[in-house]
Structures are given as C-alpha cells and as structure tokens.
Write a protein that holds these residues in place. Structure first.
Motif, PDB file in Angstrom:
ATOM      1  N   VAL A   4       1.109  -1.202  -0.108  1.00  0.00           N
ATOM      2  CA  VAL A   4      -0.028  -0.086   0.068  1.00  0.00           C
ATOM      3  C   VAL A   4       1.027   1.339  -0.091  1.00  0.00           C
ATOM      4  N   ASN A   5       1.961   1.221   0.850  1.00  0.00           N
ATOM      5  CA  ASN A   5       2.853   2.400   1.022  1.00  0.00           C
ATOM      6  C   ASN A   5       3.354   2.543  -0.569  1.00  0.00           C
ATOM      7  N   ASP A   6       3.935   1.606  -1.019  1.00  0.00           N
ATOM      8  CA  ASP A   6       4.652   1.492  -2.687  1.00  0.00           C
ATOM      9  C   ASP A   6       3.528   2.104  -3.467  1.00  0.00           C
ATOM     10  N   VAL A   7       2.491   1.579  -3.306  1.00  0.00           N
ATOM     11  CA  VAL A   7       1.499   2.098  -4.489  1.00  0.00           C
ATOM     12  C   VAL A   7       1.363   3.707  -4.244  1.00  0.00           C
ATOM     13  N   LYS A   8       1.117   4.062  -3.065  1.00  0.00           N
ATOM     14  CA  LYS A   8       1.115   5.551  -2.503  1.00  0.00           C
ATOM     15  C   LYS A   8       2.147   6.266  -3.237  1.00  0.00           C
ATOM     16  N   ALA A   9       3.337   5.694  -3.002  1.00  0.00           N
ATOM     17  CA  ALA A   9       4.611   6.257  -3.202  1.00  0.00           C
ATOM     18  C   ALA A   9       4.847   6.129  -5.026  1.00  0.00           C
ATOM     19  N   GLY A  10       4.166   5.522  -5.656  1.00  0.00           N
ATOM     20  CA  GLY A  10       4.284   5.257  -7.066  1.00  0.00           C
ATOM     21  C   GLY A  10       5.247   4.424  -7.435  1.00  0.00           C
ATOM     22  N   ARG A  11       5.798   3.579  -6.509  1.00  0.00           N
ATOM     23  CA  ARG A  11       6.602   2.705  -6.818  1.00  0.00           C
ATOM     24  C   ARG A  11       6.449   1.202  -7.581  1.00  0.00           C
ATOM     25  N   SER A  18       4.752  -5.995 -11.086  1.00  0.00           N
ATOM     26  CA  SER A  18       4.035  -5.075  -9.858  1.00  0.00           C
ATOM     27  C   SER A  18       2.612  -5.496  -9.639  1.00  0.00           C
ATOM     28  N   PHE A  19       1.927  -5.301 -10.935  1.00  0.00           N
ATOM     29  CA  PHE A  19       0.389  -5.494 -10.993  1.00  0.00           C
ATOM     30  C   PHE A  19      -0.095  -6.603 -10.787  1.00  0.00           C
ATOM     31  N   VAL A  20       0.766  -7.831 -10.965  1.00  0.00           N
ATOM     32  CA  VAL A  20       0.401  -9.023 -10.459  1.00  0.00           C
ATOM     33  C   VAL A  20       0.288  -9.287  -9.108  1.00  0.00           C
ATOM     34  N   TYR A  21       1.364  -8.723  -8.445  1.00  0.00           N
ATOM     35  CA  TYR A  21       1.367  -8.715  -6.944  1.00  0.00           C
ATOM     36  C   TYR A  21       0.078  -7.910  -6.319  1.00  0.00           C
ATOM     37  N   LEU A  22      -0.452  -7.017  -7.023  1.00  0.00           N
ATOM     38  CA  LEU A  22      -1.586  -6.313  -6.510  1.00  0.00           C
ATOM     39  C   LEU A  22      -2.900  -7.256  -6.721  1.00  0.00           C
ATOM     40  N   VAL A  31      -6.726   1.769  -3.578  1.00  0.00           N
ATOM     41  CA  VAL A  31      -5.314   1.743  -3.752  1.00  0.00           C
ATOM     42  C   VAL A  31      -5.153   1.074  -5.324  1.00  0.00           C
ATOM     43  N   LEU A  32      -5.769   0.152  -5.604  1.00  0.00           N
ATOM     44  CA  LEU A  32      -5.785  -0.498  -6.693  1.00  0.00           C
ATOM     45  C   LEU A  32      -5.850   0.426  -7.847  1.00  0.00           C
ATOM     46  N   ALA A  33      -7.058   1.369  -7.813  1.00  0.00           N
ATOM     47  CA  ALA A  33      -7.331   2.415  -8.536  1.00  0.00           C
ATOM     48  C   ALA A  33      -6.384   3.391  -8.954  1.00  0.00           C
ATOM     49  N   GLN A  34      -5.801   3.802  -7.696  1.00  0.00           N
ATOM     50  CA  GLN A  34      -4.486   4.585  -7.750  1.00  0.00           C
ATOM     51  C   GLN A  34      -3.405   4.311  -8.550  1.00  0.00           C
ATOM     52  N   ALA A  35      -2.961   2.906  -8.197  1.00  0.00           N
ATOM     53  CA  ALA A  35      -1.887   2.211  -9.136  1.00  0.00           C
ATOM     54  C   ALA A  35      -2.244   2.236 -10.635  1.00  0.00           C
ATOM     55  N   TYR A  36      -3.395   1.921 -10.868  1.00  0.00           N
ATOM     56  CA  TYR A  36      -3.587   1.663 -12.284  1.00  0.00           C
ATOM     57  C   TYR A  36      -3.531   3.011 -12.914  1.00  0.00           C
ATOM     58  N   ARG A  37      -4.294   4.008 -12.380  1.00  0.00           N
ATOM     59  CA  ARG A  37      -4.234   5.455 -12.820  1.00  0.00           C
ATOM     60  C   ARG A  37      -2.950   5.898 -12.933  1.00  0.00           C
ATOM     61  N   ALA A  38      -1.885   5.683 -12.110  1.00  0.00           N
ATOM     62  CA  ALA A  38      -0.602   6.046 -12.299  1.00  0.00           C
ATOM     63  C   ALA A  38      -0.021   5.471 -13.288  1.00  0.00           C
ATOM     64  N   LYS A  39      -0.224   4.245 -13.531  1.00  0.00           N
ATOM     65  CA  LYS A  39       0.393   3.437 -14.709  1.00  0.00           C
ATOM     66  C   LYS A  39      -0.203   3.943 -15.985  1.00  0.00           C
ATOM     67  N   ALA A  40      -1.562   4.264 -16.254  1.00  0.00           N
ATOM     68  CA  ALA A  40      -2.127   4.751 -17.246  1.00  0.00           C
ATOM     69  C   ALA A  40      -1.465   6.442 -17.760  1.00  0.00           C
ATOM     70  N   VAL A  41      -1.153   6.817 -16.712  1.00  0.00           N
ATOM     71  CA  VAL A  41      -0.555   8.142 -16.855  1.00  0.00           C
ATOM     72  C   VAL A  41       0.915   8.065 -17.824  1.00  0.00           C
TER      73      VAL A  41
END
Length: 117
Positions: A4-11, A18-22, A31-41
C-alpha cells in the motif's frame, strides 16, 4: 502495508509484474485504482512521446484510425508467453471477460510454441 505504501509512493507502477502482486495481495479498491491510474498516466506520456516522433501524415492517419467516436470499438490485445498452464494464466483468466463488449474487442496472443508442435 508495504505494498500500500509503495502504491501510494508510485513505486508499483514501473513494471507490469508489480500489478500481478496487486492481484494477489489484499489491497483496497482505492489503492488498486490509484496504481492503475498512475500506470495509465505513464503509458499515455510514453505514447505521446512516440506519436511526436512520427511524421505528421502518419500521426494524423493513426489518430483518425484510433478515434473513439461513439460506436467505434477499441481492440485490446494481450500478449503473453504464459497463456498456458502457468500461474500467470490462472490470475489472468477472468480479465478478458471483464471488458465491456459493446466498447471493446479483446484478443489474446500466446507467445509460445504449443507442446508437441
């Protein structure tokens, strides 16, 4: 908590593994949506950079073809050498059915030689 901390930090947006781990670890939908949004950007930034390198006529033809006007269906292609008896295929097996068929056509490409071929 580390994920969760890594996702929030964008790592967790740098590599696809990494998305398999999610999919495996219990993270909230937010948190999942944040990670996918950051990847999409990041993917959009990469695509825009690639488009800028194309000659103008090619770029406009590509943009015209890829138009998402109402009624157009976007084809999404998934490529993997793991579309076989493999843990990745077990995690992935429901993904194609989650797309809205009125907006997306899903095609999967297996990048391996079938056994016995």
């Amino acid at each position: 908590d580390l994920i969760v901390n890594d996702v929030k930090a964008g790592r967790l947006t740098i590599t696809s593994i990494s998305f398999v781990y999610l999919l495996v670890y219990p993270v909230s939908d937010t948190v999942l949506a944040q990670a996918y949004r950051a990847k999409a950007v990041r993917m959009m930034e990469t695509a825009q950079g690639l488009l800028q390198d194309l000659p103008n006529d090619m770029r406009s033809q590509l943009m015209e073809t890829a138009s998402l006007a109402p009624g157009n269906i976007l084809t999404i292609g998934y490529f993997s050498a793991d579309f076989r008896e493999h843990p990745v295929s077990l995690l992935f097996q429901n993904v194609p059915s989650l797309h809205d068929r009125s907006s997306f056509r899903v095609v999967c490409f297996a990048l391996h030689t079938p056994e016995g071929a």
